[in-house]
Design an enzyme around this catalytic site. Structure first.
Site, PDB file in Angstrom:
ATOM      1  CB  SER A 165      58.056   4.676 -23.120  1.00 22.57           C
ATOM      2  OG  SER A 165      57.092   5.640 -23.422  1.00 22.57           O
ATOM      3  CD  GLN A 200      59.643   9.620 -17.846  1.00 24.29           C
ATOM      4  OE1 GLN A 200      59.083   9.498 -18.932  1.00 24.29           O
ATOM      5  NE2 GLN A 200      60.115  10.765 -17.443  1.00 24.29           N
ATOM      6  CD  GLU A 231      59.862  13.223 -21.096  1.00 26.43           C
ATOM      7  OE1 GLU A 231      59.232  12.359 -21.675  1.00 26.43           O
ATOM      8  OE2 GLU A 231      59.727  13.475 -19.878  1.00 26.43           O
ATOM      9  CB  SER A 237      51.792   8.759 -16.257  1.00 24.57           C
ATOM     10  OG  SER A 237      52.548   9.659 -17.025  1.00 24.57           O
ATOM     11  CG  ASN A 297      52.010  19.963 -27.836  1.00 25.98           C
ATOM     12  OD1 ASN A 297      52.830  19.390 -27.117  1.00 25.98           O
ATOM     13  ND2 ASN A 297      52.140  20.046 -29.146  1.00 25.98           N
ATOM     14  CD  GLU A 298      46.126  20.277 -25.552  1.00 24.39           C
ATOM     15  OE1 GLU A 298      46.681  19.282 -25.039  1.00 24.39           O
ATOM     16  OE2 GLU A 298      45.950  20.388 -26.779  1.00 24.39           O
TER      17      GLU A 298
HETATM   18  C1  LIG Z   1      53.421   7.448 -26.507  1.00 20.73           C
HETATM   19  C2  LIG Z   1      53.414   7.843 -25.066  1.00 20.73           C
HETATM   20  C3  LIG Z   1      54.482   7.516 -24.262  1.00 20.73           C
HETATM   21  C4  LIG Z   1      54.486   7.845 -22.911  1.00 20.73           C
HETATM   22  N1  LIG Z   1      55.552   7.456 -22.148  1.00 20.73           N
HETATM   23  C5  LIG Z   1      55.519   7.687 -20.812  1.00 20.73           C
HETATM   24  C6  LIG Z   1      56.563   7.181 -19.966  1.00 20.73           C
HETATM   25  O1  LIG Z   1      57.522   6.564 -20.435  1.00 20.73           O
HETATM   26  N2  LIG Z   1      56.451   7.343 -18.639  1.00 20.73           N
HETATM   27  C7  LIG Z   1      55.398   8.020 -18.087  1.00 20.73           C
HETATM   28  O2  LIG Z   1      55.359   8.153 -16.889  1.00 20.73           O
HETATM   29  N3  LIG Z   1      54.398   8.536 -18.848  1.00 20.73           N
HETATM   30  C8  LIG Z   1      54.439   8.378 -20.205  1.00 20.73           C
HETATM   31  N4  LIG Z   1      53.412   8.852 -20.996  1.00 20.73           N
HETATM   32  C9  LIG Z   1      52.273   9.530 -20.375  1.00 20.73           C
HETATM   33  C10 LIG Z   1      52.249  11.047 -20.566  1.00 20.73           C
HETATM   34  O3  LIG Z   1      53.191  11.647 -19.780  1.00 20.73           O
HETATM   35  C11 LIG Z   1      50.826  11.513 -20.269  1.00 20.73           C
HETATM   36  O4  LIG Z   1      50.007  11.019 -21.298  1.00 20.73           O
HETATM   37  C12 LIG Z   1      50.667  12.996 -20.203  1.00 20.73           C
HETATM   38  O5  LIG Z   1      51.298  13.497 -19.070  1.00 20.73           O
HETATM   39  C13 LIG Z   1      49.193  13.426 -20.165  1.00 20.73           C
HETATM   40  O6  LIG Z   1      48.491  12.745 -19.167  1.00 20.73           O
HETATM   41  P1  LIG Z   1      47.147  11.948 -19.491  1.00 20.73           P
HETATM   42  O7  LIG Z   1      47.415  11.073 -20.612  1.00 20.73           O
HETATM   43  O8  LIG Z   1      46.651  11.377 -18.248  1.00 20.73           O
HETATM   44  O9  LIG Z   1      46.146  13.052 -20.023  1.00 20.73           O
HETATM   45  P2  LIG Z   1      45.324  14.085 -19.125  1.00 20.73           P
HETATM   46  O10 LIG Z   1      46.224  14.767 -18.194  1.00 20.73           O
HETATM   47  O11 LIG Z   1      44.116  13.435 -18.602  1.00 20.73           O
HETATM   48  O12 LIG Z   1      44.897  15.141 -20.234  1.00 20.73           O
HETATM   49  C14 LIG Z   1      43.802  14.945 -21.107  1.00 20.73           C
HETATM   50  C15 LIG Z   1      43.596  16.236 -21.874  1.00 20.73           C
HETATM   51  O13 LIG Z   1      43.318  17.306 -20.971  1.00 20.73           O
HETATM   52  C16 LIG Z   1      44.214  18.372 -21.197  1.00 20.73           C
HETATM   53  N5  LIG Z   1      44.483  19.097 -19.949  1.00 20.73           N
HETATM   54  C17 LIG Z   1      44.828  18.591 -18.745  1.00 20.73           C
HETATM   55  N6  LIG Z   1      45.023  19.582 -17.870  1.00 20.73           N
HETATM   56  C18 LIG Z   1      44.799  20.736 -18.528  1.00 20.73           C
HETATM   57  C19 LIG Z   1      44.853  22.135 -18.172  1.00 20.73           C
HETATM   58  N7  LIG Z   1      45.171  22.519 -16.949  1.00 20.73           N
HETATM   59  N8  LIG Z   1      44.572  23.043 -19.127  1.00 20.73           N
HETATM   60  C20 LIG Z   1      44.248  22.671 -20.395  1.00 20.73           C
HETATM   61  N9  LIG Z   1      44.183  21.376 -20.786  1.00 20.73           N
HETATM   62  C21 LIG Z   1      44.449  20.437 -19.854  1.00 20.73           C
HETATM   63  C22 LIG Z   1      45.440  17.711 -21.749  1.00 20.73           C
HETATM   64  O14 LIG Z   1      46.256  18.623 -22.454  1.00 20.73           O
HETATM   65  C23 LIG Z   1      44.850  16.638 -22.642  1.00 20.73           C
HETATM   66  O15 LIG Z   1      44.479  17.213 -23.856  1.00 20.73           O
HETATM   67  C24 LIG Z   1      53.390   8.548 -22.362  1.00 20.73           C
HETATM   68  C25 LIG Z   1      52.316   8.903 -23.169  1.00 20.73           C
HETATM   69  C26 LIG Z   1      52.312   8.563 -24.514  1.00 20.73           C
HETATM   70  C27 LIG Z   1      51.135   8.943 -25.356  1.00 20.73           C
END
Ligand SMILES: Cc1cc2nc3c(=O)[nH]c(=O)nc-3n(C[C@H](O)[C@H](O)[C@H](O)COP(=O)(O)OP(=O)(O)OC[C@H]3O[C@@H](n4cnc5c(N)ncnc54)[C@H](O)[C@@H]3O)c2cc1C
Lengths: 381, 313
Positions: A162, A125, A245, A128, A359-360
């Site tokens: 992933s 997938q 999901e 991101s 979870n946020e």
């Molecule tokens: C093990 C793993 C597997 C994954 N697999 C895939 C995959 O297969 N394909 C894919 O596309 N993606 C995948 N992801 C990515 C995942 O979808 C993203 O990590 C997730 O959407 C969060 O985005 P980010 O990591 O950029 O964090 P950010 O969006 O930058 O967030 C950072 C922090 O800010 C908080 N935050 C952001 N916006 C807000 C708000 N409005 N209010 C309060 N808090 C907020 C978040 O909750 C988090 O704590 C994977 C991630 C992990 C860890």
């Protein structure tokens, strides 16, 4: 009101249990994020498929058994109780397949579903991007129309995909109309990860294994035949996967009830009264999830949809998973830091509150859509 | 009453801080994890030259004769910079428990490690140590190094040991254990502070939905809770340093383990996926904190010990 399975559901359960006990590999397979482990997990998928256990809810002419949702939940419970391997095909069978069934052309269904069911082709997938995580709709990777060749040219970068280090194909959203606003103008594409112009860079996770990867697109041509749904309609198409999901399909209760059973067995080996309450809490939370799921299944069967309740679900299972594994490490005492299946499970559990929508973000959805609270102000983009 | 560091202690903290800040300790830790001990051993010697391994050794044995306060100052800095190596084992436990030439050698910078059943069943980094010991009910023995056991923290390689001949000690194994617990607490405190500082920096710069994520209340409150937890762990550490009774050091260990673990969980969560990668430096502290939570006595053990001393008081 009852929790009684029907005759046919019980028969299905018995058949699944018998097959699994005869076929589940004795020891654990090597991690699916290593080349050997990946191949062995694919072989396991082929074995499941040969006896039509890989995609039980799919139609019979697509390797399935047309299992009902109830039967699917029952199968998952049996699957994890039997200690069967993790599903290397999960992105495909759980996240992409429902969309192909709903939005794919008959030609796409015929072309993509069979190898997905047998585990021959593994999907990643690719949603991101470095700057578009929680705010997925701000994604910047582009798709440029190429009428001459009858398709699109992809450019940009996806990340955290992933399985992408070893997978064969990917699915993802690209901005096909640069003038449209955020959610509009996105298109859903399917692409081979070895296509010309695609570069995959594996990324080691906290445990050191390359469980995800970064994928770069440099003028990658995708024919019209590999566009899923209508061009420009990608957001709507994709959001049906997001519900899957967070909702049921990614992490069914069977996974956690089985883990709670293992935790109990660990407690028997190393009883520690200081940890007893938390062992019970882990069991209780898994049990709550199991029962909650029967409510979800009932409502879905009656034509309801998961909607924002998927967020409630996701927070519960991900936090239960962390707490359960922390409890196991407490039972392990001074041995907790040493490599073990519990430690692996613990490390992976830490990512649960992040992936599939943090979870946020889920709590914001619960507060806004279920409780009806006002939204927090967004910034200017 | 004056519950703050003296000027000399502040100067000691500042000099370690400037040495470590310039030492690229992340690179040192990553090399150590790969089994390349060279940079880590050179750093060990530089810190020994500053007195870190001699703090608890009496002056008449070529040591500094410093107090446990200096010890926790040093270990907080080691934790903040994720310095790899058997520091607790050498500079806290063995510097207290050994006697004679062995203790003088540790003060001068010999790298030494040990296992102490049941709370410390394996010897940390025995493959990098000049001297390896095994403590038991009949005192300390020299030991030969057995099988490695990989830890969640890649910079910690743990080893089983086989006992050799008995070795001279100062007969202070209880104090040695409590000072090791105290040093581990301080290391956790430093690691927790580092994770919090890095998380705060990150959330001010990362934007989602057009805003710094640090402007969302969900993120602010999580980080504020870490601040609170660390602020109340610190006085227990320094209180225990002034009077390192079993109860006091256990209280420090419990509070530091809880606070640093909260820092690591929160730090990971607010970073999102990038926090879950090995190449991002945060991983070094997240995995170290997880290991130190159970090192030198689990929180469960230390809580039970506190209760026992309270009830028998
Ligand atoms: C093990 C793993 C597997 C994954 N697999 C895939 C995959 O297969 N394909 C894919 O596309 N993606 C995948 N992801 C990515 C995942 O979808 C993203 O990590 C997730 O959407 C969060 O985005 P980010 O990591 O950029 O964090 P950010 O969006 O930058 O967030 C950072 C922090 O800010 C908080 N935050 C952001 N916006 C807000 C708000 N409005 N209010 C309060 N808090 C907020 C978040 O909750 C988090 O704590 C994977 C991630 C992990 C860890």
């Amino acid at each position: 009101m009852d929790l009684q399975l029907s005759e046919s559901e019980l028969a299905f359960q018995a058949e699944a249990r018998a097959w699994l006990s005869a076929n589940v590999p004795a020891g654990p397979l090597p991690s699916l994020d290593t080349p050997d482990g990946f191949r062995l997990h694919q072989e396991w998928e082929a074995r499941l498929a040969a006896d039509r256990w890989s995609v039980v809810s799919w139609p019979a002419d697509h390797h399935g058994r047309e299992a009902s949702l109830v039967e699917w939940v029952v199968f998952e419970e049996e699957y994890y109780r039997a200690g069967a391997p993790l599903r290397v095909s999960q992105n495909g069978i759980f996240l992409l397949a429902p969309i192909i069934f709903e939005h794919g052309t008959p030609e796409q269904q015929a072309r993509f579903l069979p190898t997905m069911a047998t585990g021959e082709r593994i999907w990643a997938q690719c949603w991101s991007e470095p700057e578009a995580g929680s705010d997925l709709a701000s994604l910047r990777s582009t798709a440029r129309r190429d009428d001459a060749r009858g398709g699109w040219v992809l450019n940009g970068q996806k990340i955290w995909c992933s399985r992408a280090a070893l997978a064969h194909w990917g699915f993802g959203l690209f901005r096909s109309d640069p003038d449209a606003q955020k959610h509009a103008g996105l298109t859903y594409f399917l692409f081979p990860l070895d296509a010309a112009g695609v570069t995959v860079r594996p990324i080691a996770q906290l445990d050191g294994e390359a469980g995800f990867a970064e994928v770069f697109f440099d003028d990658v041509f995708v024919p019209d035949a590999d566009v899923l749904g209508a061009p420009g309609d990608g957001w709507r198409v994709a959001m049906s996967t997001a519900g899957n999901e967070r909702g049921l399909s990614l992490r069914s209760p069977g996974r956690f009830t089985a883990a709670a059973d293992r935790l109990l067995a660990l407690y028997d080996e190393r009883p520690d009264p200081r940890v007893a309450d938390r062992v019970v809490d882990a069991w209780l939370k898994a049990e709550a999830y199991r029962l909650y799921t029967w409510g979800t299944v009932t409502s879905l069967r009656d034509g309801g949809d998961v909607g924002a309740a998927g967020s409630v679900n996701k927070v519960w299972w991900s936090e239960l998973d962390v707490a359960l594994h922390e409890t196991a490490l407490d039972l392990l005492g001074p041995e907790a830091e040493i490599e073990s299946a519990w430690l692996d499970g613990y490390t992976f559990s830490l990512s649960g509150p992040i992936y599939a929508g943090t979870n946020e973000i889920q709590r914001n959805i619960i507060a806004e859509r279920i409780l009806g609270l006002p939204r927090e102000a967004k910034g200017s983009r | 009453m004056k519950f703050e560091l003296t000027t000399d202690q502040q100067d000691f903290a500042a000099s370690l801080e400037s040495l470590l800040a310039a030492a690229d300790t992340v690179t040192v830790a990553r090399a150590w994890a790969e089994g390349d001990h060279g940079p880590g051993l050179r750093l060990w010697q530089r810190l020994a030259d500053q007195g870190v391994t001699a703090l608890l050794v009496p002056e008449d044995a070529d040591g500094m004769g410093a107090t446990p306060v200096e010890l926790v100052v040093a270990f907080e800095a080691l934790g903040r910079h994720a310095v790899p190596g058997p520091w607790v084992e050498a500079a806290a436990y063995l510097a207290t428990e050994l006697s004679g030439e062995a203790r003088t050698a540790i003060a001068a910078g010999a790298v030494a490690t040990l296992a102490v059943a049941p709370h410390t069943p394996y010897a940390l980094d025995a493959d990098a140590a000049d001297r390896v010991y095994l403590a038991g009910s009949d005192g300390v023995r020299t030991a030969t190094v057995g099988e490695p056991r990989p830890s969640v923290d890649r910079t910690r390689r743990l080893f089983t040991l086989a006992a050799g001949p008995v070795h001279d000690t100062a007969d202070r194994s209880r104090e040695a254990f409590d000072l090791a617990v105290l040093a581990t607490s301080a290391q956790l405190l430093g690691a927790g502070e580092r994770v919090l500082a890095d998380a705060v920096t990150y959330v001010k710069q990362r934007k989602q939905f057009g805003r710094e994520i640090g402007s969302y209340q969900a993120i602010k409150h999580k980080l504020a809770d870490v601040r609170i937890a660390l602020d109340f762990a610190r006085p227990l550490v320094f209180g225990a340093a002034l009077d390192p009774t079993p109860r006091a050091v256990s209280a420090a260990k419990v509070a530091c383990a809880d606070a640093a673990y909260l820092a690591s969980r929160t730090g990971l969560q607010v970073h999102g996926a990038i926090g879950y990668t090995q190449e991002f430096d945060l991983s070094i502290w997240i995995t170290k904190i997880r290991a130190l939570v159970t090192a030198w006595g689990t929180p469960g053990f230390h809580r039970a010990r506190i209760l026992e001393t309270l009830r028998s008081a």
